[in-house]
Structures are given as structure tokens and as C-alpha cells.
Design a protein around this motif. Structure first.
Motif, mmCIF file in Angstrom:
data_model
loop_
_atom_site.group_PDB
_atom_site.id
_atom_site.type_symbol
_atom_site.label_atom_id
_atom_site.label_comp_id
_atom_site.label_asym_id
_atom_site.label_seq_id
_atom_site.Cartn_x
_atom_site.Cartn_y
_atom_site.Cartn_z
ATOM 1 N N PHE A 70 81.835 -43.818 81.928
ATOM 2 C CA PHE A 70 81.905 -43.718 80.464
ATOM 3 C C PHE A 70 82.071 -45.084 79.788
ATOM 4 N N HIS A 71 82.253 -46.141 80.559
ATOM 5 C CA HIS A 71 82.615 -47.418 79.950
ATOM 6 C C HIS A 71 81.526 -47.979 79.038
ATOM 7 N N ASN A 72 80.255 -47.666 79.304
ATOM 8 C CA ASN A 72 79.161 -48.150 78.449
ATOM 9 C C ASN A 72 78.507 -47.008 77.671
ATOM 10 N N PHE A 73 79.302 -45.996 77.385
ATOM 11 C CA PHE A 73 78.769 -44.794 76.743
ATOM 12 C C PHE A 73 78.436 -45.028 75.273
ATOM 13 N N PHE A 74 79.278 -45.810 74.596
ATOM 14 C CA PHE A 74 79.097 -46.038 73.161
ATOM 15 C C PHE A 74 78.989 -47.534 72.887
ATOM 16 N N CYS A 75 78.325 -47.840 71.782
ATOM 17 C CA CYS A 75 78.121 -49.237 71.423
ATOM 18 C C CYS A 75 78.976 -49.576 70.192
ATOM 19 N N VAL A 76 79.699 -50.662 70.264
ATOM 20 C CA VAL A 76 80.579 -51.070 69.155
ATOM 21 C C VAL A 76 79.805 -52.009 68.238
ATOM 22 N N ASN A 77 79.977 -51.831 66.913
ATOM 23 C CA ASN A 77 79.231 -52.618 65.917
ATOM 24 C C ASN A 77 79.487 -54.113 66.047
ATOM 25 N N SER A 78 80.712 -54.477 66.409
ATOM 26 C CA SER A 78 81.051 -55.909 66.476
ATOM 27 C C SER A 78 80.278 -56.608 67.594
ATOM 28 N N ASN A 79 79.748 -55.862 68.555
ATOM 29 C CA ASN A 79 78.944 -56.466 69.626
ATOM 30 C C ASN A 79 77.487 -56.658 69.208
ATOM 31 N N ILE A 80 77.094 -56.004 68.090
ATOM 32 C CA ILE A 80 75.690 -56.051 67.671
ATOM 33 C C ILE A 80 75.487 -57.078 66.563
ATOM 34 N N HIS A 81 76.340 -57.045 65.531
ATOM 35 C CA HIS A 81 76.199 -58.013 64.444
ATOM 36 C C HIS A 81 77.573 -58.555 64.065
ATOM 37 N N SER A 82 77.601 -59.642 63.345
ATOM 38 C CA SER A 82 78.855 -60.359 63.085
ATOM 39 C C SER A 82 79.456 -60.018 61.729
ATOM 40 N N TYR A 83 78.667 -59.391 60.800
ATOM 41 C CA TYR A 83 79.252 -59.125 59.474
ATOM 42 C C TYR A 83 80.220 -57.944 59.539
ATOM 43 N N ALA A 84 81.199 -57.966 58.570
ATOM 44 C CA ALA A 84 82.271 -56.967 58.568
ATOM 45 C C ALA A 84 81.729 -55.597 58.184
ATOM 46 N N THR A 85 82.196 -54.568 58.828
ATOM 47 C CA THR A 85 81.805 -53.188 58.521
ATOM 48 C C THR A 85 82.973 -52.256 58.803
ATOM 49 N N THR A 86 83.032 -51.183 58.005
ATOM 50 C CA THR A 86 84.137 -50.228 58.197
ATOM 51 C C THR A 86 83.845 -49.289 59.361
ATOM 52 N N LYS A 87 82.581 -49.256 59.790
ATOM 53 C CA LYS A 87 82.209 -48.336 60.868
ATOM 54 C C LYS A 87 82.348 -49.037 62.218
#
Ligand SMILES: [Zn+2]
Length: 348
Positions: free
Chosen positions: A278-295
């Protein structure tokens, strides 16, 4: 046959269908003829617990006999006849319902020589049978803070047998023993029925199967609602949403949301406790782009409804839609508690 479980059947029918019952009747008749003195034995002492006679934790040996057999001082009234489920006449003793204190028979006075008193009569105790509903007819309310009937002014506890514990009490005059009646709450007992009969079937592996198409889930939801109306004595047209809130229960759809959010919380905060698959089951937004997001989680692209029902999409979607205060819960038990309270009152 004019008696027993085969009343109104012919003797020929009985011989053809249940020879064992014939043998039982004949054996019983012969036994009664051999021992006519045993014919009117007391078959039941209503409410008497076997544990009250236990050597280490029960009543003292010298108190048991007078409590069971003394019609004037003991716990029971005179034996009464009754018909059992097979129509047989039997005898039972019913508890007295007008008093709670029971005093032992007095010690023997003049001994005439023919009947020598036993030493037990000098060591008997008083017995207090605490029965606020059985004797006083007192209206007692359920004390549980989350009782579903706490707002119902007509909901009172009712008698549900007698406790199997004997409590020795040290009074100013000496020792006495206390027995108690057991009181039960109708709503709480029904809730226990729900959690033992219905909930395990809805809860087991819910995260795997309950995100399927509503066509399949609605059938189970109807059964869940029907049971809820049954235990709350509601009619079939009564809306179920207030009942779910009153009993603090989650519908099958909300159980799935609850389980999915719980899994996401574990993934975010306790990923080391999850299996490595399960360790690579979901992708975190901070790993994809650098701008701030609430999601926090990235939503994968899904074109079809079927794909959107997978946990890889549902999990991030549900987590991103949760309140900020919920997501920042400091521990798993606190998150579970707040999430359940949130889901119960929400109209998802
Ligand atoms: Zn209750």
C-alpha cells in the motif's frame, strides 16, 4: 391422546410415528408408580440462582434451606401448580413481591428432648433482596449517557431476572447478605441485538465491497432500515434518518465512507504500519508540484463511474473533502470519534 405434545393424535398414529415417545410415557408411568411420593415435586423455584448456593461466593449453607423452604420467613410463596409447554402439570414456587428484608426463623427455645436443634439455627443471617422495581414498582431510567431512549419520557428500566452475585454487607448489628434484581433498558438491549446480528455483516470488509453500484447496496440499506424501525418500534413509513441519529448508527454507505477515511488517515500518519503493497497506493500533491494547495492527495484521472468507485480515487476524494479540523486530529481514536460524530449528523 388427551395430553402431551401429540394431543388429539390417535394411538395408532403415535406408534407409527414416534415409538420413542410411547416408551418415554410408559417408563415415566412405571417410575411414578414405583415412587408415588415423588409425584408432586417442586420443579421450579422462580428466580433462584444456582450460583447463590456456591460454596465460596454464595449464601452461607445454613441460610439456603430456610430461604428456599420456609413459607413464612423465606423468599418464596406456597408452591403453585402450572402447565408446562407439553401440557404437564408441574409445581413451582414464586418469589414474594411485598417485602425486601427477610429475617431467619427464631432460634429454638425450650428443647423437649424429642427434637434436638441443629447448630445451624444459631448462625443464620438476614437477607436483603434489593428490588426497587419488583417490590416498590419504582420507575428507574437508564443511566447510560448514549442511551437511545434518553429523550423518551416513557422509557423506564424493566426487570430482567436476578443477579447471580451474593454480596456480604457488614451492618452495625452484624453481617447480612444482599441479593439484587437485574434491570434492563429496552433500547440499549435492542442496540446490542443490532451490533450482534446486523452490524458484523455490514462491517466485515466493507471497504472492499460497499463502494459498488447503489443498486446492490440499496437492498442492504433497506434491510438495515427495516431492522432499525423494528428495534425502535417505528412504523414502516417513518423516516429513517432521525432513527440513525437517535441510535448513533451509521448507514451502510456511511460505514464505507468511515472505513475509507480511516484507511486514508492510517496512510497519511501511520504508513509504516500498513503492508508494503500500500505504500505507493496514493500520490501526494506536494510530490507533483511545488505551489501551495489545500488538497493533500492528488486525484487520478478517471473517466468512468466504475473507475471512480475504486479506492484509489474514492480515498483521496473523500479525504480532500473532509474538514481541516478532522484531518488534523492528533491520534487515530480521536479521529475515529470525531469522524463518526460528523458522519452521523451529516446528510451524505
Ligand atoms: Zn438505555
Amino acid at each position: 391422546m388427551t395430553f402431551g405434545k401429540y394431543t388429539s393424535k390417535s394411538f395408532k398414529w403415535l406408534v407409527e410415528n414416534d415409538v420413542g415417545y410411547c416408551k418415554y410415557i410408559v417408563d415415566r408411568h412405571m417410575k411414578e408408580m414405583r415412587h408415588p411420593e415423588k409425584r408432586k415435586t417442586i420443579n421450579e423455584t422462580q428466580g433462584w440462582h444456582k450460583s447463590w448456593e456456591a460454596e465460596d461466593s454464595g449464601l452461607p449453607k445454613q441460610d439456603i434451606k430456610w430461604l428456599k423452604e420456609d413459607e413464612e420467613r423465606g423468599l418464596f410463596l406456597k408452591p403453585r401448580p402450572f402447565s408446562d409447554m407439553y401440557g404437564r402439570k408441574r409445581w413451582r414456587k414464586v418469589l414474594k413481591s411485598e417485602k425486601m428484608w427477610f429475617h431467619p426463623p427464631e432460634m429454638p427455645g425450650v428443647v423437649d428432648g424429642s427434637t434436638v436443634p441443629v447448630a445451624d439455627s444459631f448462625f443464620r443471617h438476614r437477607v436483603f433482596f434489593w428490588r426497587p422495581v419488583g417490590v416498590w414498582r419504582y420507575s428507574v431510567r437508564c443511566t447510560k449517557p448514549d442511551c437511545p431512549a434518553k429523550d423518551n419520557p416513557k422509557a423506564f428500566l424493566y426487570r430482567c431476572g436476578y443477579g447471580n452475585t451474593v454480596r456480604p454487607i457488614c451492618d452495625i448489628n452484624g453481617w447480612y447478605f444482599m441479593l439484587t434484581e437485574v434491570l434492563a433498558c429496552d433500547a440499549c438491549r435492542h442496540l446490542t441485538l443490532y451490533y450482534s446480528l446486523i452490524f458484523p455483516h455490514l462491517n466485515y470488509c466493507n471497504i472492499v465491497w460497499a463502494s459498488t453500484h447503489p443498486t446492490y447496496i440499496n437492498k442492504l440499506l433497506i434491510i438495515q432500515k427495516r431492522f432499525l424501525r423494528m428495534i425502535s418500534h417505528a412504523n414502516r413509513y417513518e423516516p429513517s434518518a432521525p432513527l440513525f441519529i437517535n441510535y448513533s448508527l451509521l448507514s451502510i454507505n456511511k460505514i464505507n465512507i468511515f472505513k475509507t477515511c480511516l484507511f486514508m488517515f492510517k496512510f497519511k500518519n501511520y504508513i509504516q504500519n500498513l503492508p508494503s503493497s500500500f505504500h505507493n497506493f496514493f500520490c501526494v500533491n506536494s510530490n507533483i508540484h511545488s505551489y501551495a494547495t489545500t488538497k493533500y492527495f492528488n486525484l487520478p484521472f478517471c473517466r468512468t463511474w466504475k473507475h471512480q468507485s475504486f479506492i484509489t480515487y474514492r480515498g483521496p476524494h473523500l479525504w480532500n473533502s473532509l474538514n481541516k479540523s478532522l484531518k488534523s486530529s492528533p491520534s487515530l481514536p480521536i479521529f475515529k470519534k470525531h469522524l463518526k460524530n460528523f458522519l452521523i449528523i451529516s446528510s451524505l
